[in-house]
Design an enzyme around this catalytic site. Structure first.
Site, short mmCIF file in Angstrom:
data_model
loop_
_atom_site.label_atom_id
_atom_site.label_comp_id
_atom_site.label_asym_id
_atom_site.label_seq_id
_atom_site.Cartn_x
_atom_site.Cartn_y
_atom_site.Cartn_z
N HIS A 1 0.82 -1.21 0.00
CA HIS A 1 0.00 0.00 0.00
C HIS A 1 0.87 1.28 0.00
CE1 HIS A 1 -3.44 -2.58 0.99
NE2 HIS A 1 -2.65 -3.15 1.88
N SER B 1 15.93 20.54 -16.50
CA SER B 1 14.79 21.45 -16.65
C SER B 1 15.29 22.77 -17.22
CB SER B 1 14.14 21.69 -15.29
OG SER B 1 13.30 22.83 -15.31
#
Length: 455
Positions: A167, A289
């Site tokens: 999970h 970036s």
């Protein structure tokens, strides 16, 4: 409403009658991208013709001298294909027509005899079977190469611990040995799927004609042996109905390999991020970036994830194209080439890039020394009490109360010994499973048969 006039255009087709031409607009629509994909079938079309003509001579439909000339010229065409010099000429419908045209130009009437006993239907079927069989071998070999790398990485990093998650919450201790090894064993199951797809592709449809056989006494067992097929498609109607099923099994196998690579790529994206920091991709494997100077993006893993996710949808595309078709041949089956054939290049590219990425990955050590991973060892504490004689449910409550009361102290001494655990990875056994699956392909038989055809 379309005001286009029907303008006939004379083209060379195996099925064309004298004084009958097809409208140019219709021609363009029905041919589609077939010439592009037929180029990929060229070498296999020649292989099929080499076997078919040997069989025709054996039943008296070719003279020995004609067979000798045809075989020699087919091998010349094959050499041109291998050299990249083969083309499908303007106005020629497909690869089958082009090969027959080249033979007829060189040999005259003998070249016109090679189509006896077969239809374009079984001709394209055998081409696709041979193509699919060959490409599945490439995918299987590339998958095995990746498997071997994963096993070596698993062995190399078997003692480097890693958080295990359920999970997306920390669960129990894992290791890089377990992580790499899990994907290795996943490829074993994927190889089972590839072997099944290979077995379906490795059946001979040649001689089924348009799906209803021939009045010629064809020796289909002979062409099966000459082409190295494992078995015949005996029922001639089903041989034609295998069109679509062969592609479906192949893309399903590709989709399974893609599913393994997709999940691995997602792990790499997560584990490479700063919030996890378990692995690092070299700077030369990342991108930046335009405004953030610190960025080192795992574009290779992200594109692998996207490309492989797209491959997982291909079986559904084939099911949709083939949906509700009755028996026999139908022209939309041609569309299956556009789904199947590029898929092989894509999965091979993804396998190669995954191999390259993992070959350069950096693994961080001592991850679990951080106290934020203390809870990973709660099960170890429970098991410690059980080994002292405390019933499991009681031990579970004791440790739970310690955690809730803030008195819990982890025991980082691990002692996992059972088969497949972090202390006993069983990589030799997993490797044996892979070798057993690979042995069932029997690639050598096929390679020998094709080599003999081309001698």
């Amino acid at each position: 409403m379309c005001s286009c006039k029907l303008k006939p255009k004379a083209l060379s087709k195996l099925w064309q009658k004298d004084n009958v031409s097809v409208n140019e607009k219709i021609e363009k629509f029905t041919v589609g991208r077939d010439p592009e994909f037929d180029m990929l079938l060229a070498q296999f079309d020649v292989q099929g013709s080499l076997a078919h003509t040997q069989m025709l001579e054996s039943i008296g439909l070719l003279e020995k001298s004609e067979l000798s000339d045809i075989q020699a010229e087919l091998k010349n065409i094959y050499a041109e294909i291998q050299a990249g010099n083969f083309i499908i000429e303007e106005g020629i419908e497909d690869v089958h027509s082009q090969v027959e045209l080249l033979l007829t130009r060189k040999l005259g009437e003998a070249g016109k005899k090679i189509h006896a006993g077969r239809s374009r239907n079984d001709q394209v079927l055998v081409d696709l079977k041979l193509f699919t069989r060959s490409r599945l071998q490439e995918v299987s070999e590339a998958s095995n190469n990746l498997f071997q790398l994963l096993i070596s990485l698993s062995d190399k990093f078997k003692n480097v611990l890693l958080p295990g998650y359920t999970h997306l919450q920390i669960a129990m201790p894992s290791s890089f040995g377990l992580w790499f090894g899990a994907y290795a064993e996943g490829l074993v199951d994927d190889m089972e799927m590839l072997q099944t797809a290979y077995k379906i592709a490795n059946k001979n449809p040649l001689g089924s004609g348009a799906g209803y056989g021939s009045s010629f006494p064809l020796n289909r067992t002979m062409t099966t042996e000459l082409l190295g097929f494992q078995e015949l498609h005996y029922n001639v109607a089903y041989a034609q109905m295998s069109r679509g099923k062969t592609e479906l099994f192949a893309t399903t196998a590709i989709a399974q390999v893609a599913s393994t690579l997709s999940r691995l790529a997602m792990d790499v994206c997560l584990y490479n991020s700063q919030n996890f920091g378990f692995i690092k991709l070299p700077d030369e494997m990342t991108t930046g970036s335009s405004i953030m100077p610190h960025k080192k993006n795992p574009d290779v893993a992200e594109l692998l994830r996207g490309k492989t996710n797209r491959l997982k949808g291909l079986p559904n595309e084939i099911q949709l194209v083939m949906g509700n078709l009755p028996s026999g041949y139908h022209r939309e089956m041609q569309i299956l080439k556009e789904i199947l054939m590029p898929a092989f290049n894509e999965i091979l590219n993804c396998l190669d890039m995954t191999y390259f990425m993992l070959s350069n990955i950096e693994v961080k050590e001592n991850i679990l020394a951080d106290e934020k991973y203390d809870m990973l060892f709660s099960v170890e504490r429970v098991n410690e009490l059980v080994l002292q004689g405390v019933p499991f449910r009681e031990a579970y409550k004791i440790i739970g109360n310690e955690i809730n009361g803030g008195t819990y102290s982890p025991n980082r001494n691990l002692n996992h010994t059972h088969e497949g655990s972090i202390g006993n990875l069983c990589n030799p056994q997993i490797t044996n499973m892979m070798q057993e699956v690979l042995s069932r392909f029997n690639f050598k038989k096929v390679e020998l048969a094709i080599d003999n055809l081309l001698k």
